[in-house]
Design an enzyme around this catalytic site. Structure first.
Site, mmCIF file in Angstrom:
data_model
loop_
_atom_site.group_PDB
_atom_site.id
_atom_site.type_symbol
_atom_site.label_atom_id
_atom_site.label_comp_id
_atom_site.label_asym_id
_atom_site.label_seq_id
_atom_site.Cartn_x
_atom_site.Cartn_y
_atom_site.Cartn_z
ATOM 1 N N GLN A 125 0.872 -1.190 0.000
ATOM 2 C CA GLN A 125 0.000 0.000 0.000
ATOM 3 C C GLN A 125 0.904 1.234 0.000
ATOM 4 O OE1 GLN A 125 -1.871 0.779 3.759
ATOM 5 N NE2 GLN A 125 -3.638 1.771 2.859
ATOM 6 N N SER A 160 4.426 -1.051 4.055
ATOM 7 C CA SER A 160 4.682 -2.395 4.605
ATOM 8 C C SER A 160 4.855 -3.397 3.475
ATOM 9 C CB SER A 160 3.506 -2.871 5.466
ATOM 10 O OG SER A 160 3.264 -1.985 6.504
ATOM 11 N N GLU A 243 -9.890 -1.686 5.716
ATOM 12 C CA GLU A 243 -8.733 -1.830 6.602
ATOM 13 C C GLU A 243 -9.180 -1.676 8.068
ATOM 14 O OE1 GLU A 243 -5.662 1.057 5.814
ATOM 15 O OE2 GLU A 243 -4.164 -0.062 6.959
HETATM 16 C C1 LIG Z 1 3.132 -0.880 11.404
HETATM 17 C C2 LIG Z 1 2.793 0.197 10.405
HETATM 18 C C3 LIG Z 1 2.528 -0.145 9.101
HETATM 19 C C4 LIG Z 1 2.240 0.844 8.152
HETATM 20 N N1 LIG Z 1 2.042 0.436 6.858
HETATM 21 C C5 LIG Z 1 1.764 1.366 5.925
HETATM 22 C C6 LIG Z 1 1.581 0.955 4.559
HETATM 23 O O1 LIG Z 1 1.668 -0.216 4.212
HETATM 24 N N2 LIG Z 1 1.340 1.905 3.642
HETATM 25 C C7 LIG Z 1 1.229 3.226 3.969
HETATM 26 O O2 LIG Z 1 0.970 4.027 3.075
HETATM 27 N N3 LIG Z 1 1.415 3.658 5.254
HETATM 28 C C8 LIG Z 1 1.679 2.747 6.231
HETATM 29 N N4 LIG Z 1 1.888 3.153 7.533
HETATM 30 C C9 LIG Z 1 1.873 4.576 7.856
HETATM 31 C C10 LIG Z 1 0.645 5.013 8.639
HETATM 32 O O3 LIG Z 1 -0.498 4.968 7.857
HETATM 33 C C11 LIG Z 1 0.935 6.419 9.197
HETATM 34 O O4 LIG Z 1 1.978 6.267 10.143
HETATM 35 C C12 LIG Z 1 -0.281 7.035 9.880
HETATM 36 O O5 LIG Z 1 -1.269 7.378 8.926
HETATM 37 C C13 LIG Z 1 0.093 8.303 10.687
HETATM 38 O O6 LIG Z 1 0.790 9.210 9.891
HETATM 39 P P1 LIG Z 1 2.205 9.816 10.346
HETATM 40 O O7 LIG Z 1 3.066 8.690 10.792
HETATM 41 O O8 LIG Z 1 2.666 10.685 9.247
HETATM 42 O O9 LIG Z 1 1.902 10.668 11.655
HETATM 43 P P2 LIG Z 1 1.354 12.143 11.709
HETATM 44 O O10 LIG Z 1 0.223 12.305 10.759
HETATM 45 O O11 LIG Z 1 2.504 13.084 11.575
HETATM 46 O O12 LIG Z 1 0.786 12.209 13.168
HETATM 47 C C14 LIG Z 1 1.627 12.337 14.327
HETATM 48 C C15 LIG Z 1 0.718 12.418 15.550
HETATM 49 O O13 LIG Z 1 -0.118 13.591 15.475
HETATM 50 C C16 LIG Z 1 -1.492 13.232 15.572
HETATM 51 N N5 LIG Z 1 -2.308 14.062 14.699
HETATM 52 C C17 LIG Z 1 -1.993 14.441 13.425
HETATM 53 N N6 LIG Z 1 -3.010 15.190 12.910
HETATM 54 C C18 LIG Z 1 -3.965 15.272 13.879
HETATM 55 C C19 LIG Z 1 -5.249 15.882 13.956
HETATM 56 N N7 LIG Z 1 -5.768 16.557 12.917
HETATM 57 N N8 LIG Z 1 -5.971 15.742 15.106
HETATM 58 C C20 LIG Z 1 -5.484 15.044 16.160
HETATM 59 N N9 LIG Z 1 -4.263 14.439 16.143
HETATM 60 C C21 LIG Z 1 -3.521 14.541 15.027
HETATM 61 C C22 LIG Z 1 -1.548 11.790 15.099
HETATM 62 O O14 LIG Z 1 -2.694 11.126 15.611
HETATM 63 C C23 LIG Z 1 -0.247 11.233 15.671
HETATM 64 O O15 LIG Z 1 -0.406 10.876 17.018
HETATM 65 C C24 LIG Z 1 2.184 2.204 8.512
HETATM 66 C C25 LIG Z 1 2.455 2.575 9.840
HETATM 67 C C26 LIG Z 1 2.771 1.595 10.778
HETATM 68 C C27 LIG Z 1 3.075 2.018 12.192
#
Ligand SMILES: Cc1cc2nc3c(=O)[nH]c(=O)nc-3n(C[C@H](O)[C@H](O)[C@H](O)COP(=O)(O)OP(=O)(O)OC[C@H]3O[C@@H](n4cnc5c(N)ncnc54)[C@H](O)[C@@H]3O)c2cc1C
Length: 374
Positions: A125, A160, A243
């Site tokens: 993805q 992933s 999902e």
């Molecule tokens: C094990 C694992 C597998 C994954 N696999 C995939 C994959 O296969 N493909 C893929 O595309 N992605 C994947 N991801 C990525 C995942 O989808 C993102 O980590 C997730 O969407 C959060 O985005 P970010 O890490 O950029 O955090 P950020 O968006 O930067 O967020 C950081 C923190 O701020 C909080 N926050 C941000 N905006 C707001 C808001 N508006 N209101 C309240 N709180 C907020 C979030 O909740 C979080 O706690 C994976 C992540 C993990 C941990």
């Protein structure tokens, strides 16, 4: 719904149980975050497919058995109870496939699904970007029109299984002028195409469970666009709702873990200190099972998965963390001897992040399910 299984479902459950007892490898396969483990798991997918057990609820023409969603839930319960290998094809089978069933063309379904069902093509993805995780609509990777298709440019991250996968599905901005949730196009792309660079990212254990993906004018033909160009957000919600709301995390996994926790608790002499938390985990897993039976009944009656999927995601992500923390507290240092509980605990910590963080799910529930002001 009637919770008594009819003969067909009960018979299927028995068949699945017997097949798994006979075929689940006695020694666990290597982790699918390694090159060797990935191929071992691919071969396991082919073995499941030979027994027509890799995608039981799909139509037969795509490799399934045309089973009901309830039968699929039963399959999953047996699968986890038998401690069968993790599904390396899970992104494809549980996220892309439901999307193709809802938005794909017949040609796409016939071309893509049988190879997915056999593990011949394993999917990643490609959604998240360095500046677009929770706020996925902020994504900047682009799809530019060219003759017969699109040229992809940009960067994706946290993908992933992408270190070893064959193809990816992703969202790209095809109209830079459009408002944030518009002008996005949902495409399928070959990870070995010219212009793609896959850079593995090691996890805490050092294995490349994720990868960053770089696209430099990568050609994608029109036939690999899902839904209408520019309508990718709508298509993506089908993927996300699956999902969060049903297919990626069925109850089987939590039921098996909760039952194992109860066994550990009994073996440890039934310590009173953890009794209530063990009972909560067991009840939580069963509550999720019943809720899922309700979801599949609704879907089988023609309903659709909507924003209430976020409630589901919040429930299972919290349940998984609580269950594993209870196991670690119960077992103390012993939990570190075998990998089962510590690996499970480490993975549970990711539950509140992937598939959309719990904070975002709470906002979705507040605004779109409860109708509270923003
Ligand atoms: C094990 C694992 C597998 C994954 N696999 C995939 C994959 O296969 N493909 C893929 O595309 N992605 C994947 N991801 C990525 C995942 O989808 C993102 O980590 C997730 O969407 C959060 O985005 P970010 O890490 O950029 O955090 P950020 O968006 O930067 O967020 C950081 C923190 O701020 C909080 N926050 C941000 N905006 C707001 C808001 N508006 N209101 C309240 N709180 C907020 C979030 O909740 C979080 O706690 C994976 C992540 C993990 C941990």
């Amino acid at each position: 719904m009637d919770l008594d299984l009819d003969d067909r479902a009960a018979g299927f459950r028995d068949e699945v149980r017997a097949w798994l007892a006979e075929n689940v490898p006695k020694t666990p396969l290597a982790s699918f975050d390694t090159a060797t483990g990935f191929e071992e798991h691919r071969a396991w997918e082919a073995k499941l497919a030979d027994a027509r057990l890799s995608v039981v609820s799909w139509p037969e023409e795509f490799g399934g058995q045309d089973r009901t969603l309830l039968e699929w839930v039963l399959f999953e319960e047996e699968y986890y109870a038998a401690r069968a290998p993790g599904r390396v094809s899970q992104n494809g089978i549980f996220m892309l496939a439901p999307t193709l069933f809802s938005h794909g063309t017949d040609e796409q379904r016939h071309r893509i699904l049988p190879a997915m069902a056999r593990g011949q093509e394993i999917w990643a993805q490609a959604w998240s970007e360095p500046e677009a995780g929770s706020d996925i609509a902020a994504l900047r990777s682009t799809a530019r029109r060219t003759e017969g298709g699109w040229l992809l440019t940009g960067q994706k991250t946290w993908s992933s299984r992408a270190s070893f996968a064959d193809r990816a599905f992703g969202l790209f901005r095809s109209d830079p002028e459009a408002r944030r949730h518009h002008g996005l196009t949902y495409v399928m792309v070959d990870l070995r195409a010219e212009g793609v660079t896959v850079r593995p990212i090691p996890q805490l254990d050092g294995e490349p469970g994720f990868a960053e993906l770089f696209f430099d004018d990568v050609f994608v033909p029109d036939r690999d666009v899902i839904g209408e160009p520019g309508e990718g957000w709508r298509v993506a919600m089908t993927t996300a709702n699956n999902e969060r709301g049903l297919s990626l995390r069925s109850p089987g996994r939590f039921l098996a873990a909760a039952d194992a926790l109860v066994r550990e608790w009994r073996d440890a002499g039934r310590p009173a200190g953890t009794a209530e938390r063990v009972a909560d985990a067991w009840i939580g897993a069963r509550a999720y099972q019943l809720y899922t039976f309700g979801t599949v009944s609704r879907l089988e009656a023609g309903g659709k998965l909507g924003p209430e999927s976020s409630v589901n995601k919040l429930f299972w992500s919290r349940l998984d963390v609580d269950l594993h923390e209870t196991a670690l507290d119960l077992l103390g240092p012993e939990a570190e001897v075998g990998p089962e509980w510590t690996d499970g605990w480490l993975f549970s910590l990711a539950g509140p992040i992937y598939g959309g963080t719990d904070q975002i799910q709470r906002s979705t529930v507040a605004e779109r399910v409860l109708g509270l002001p923003r």
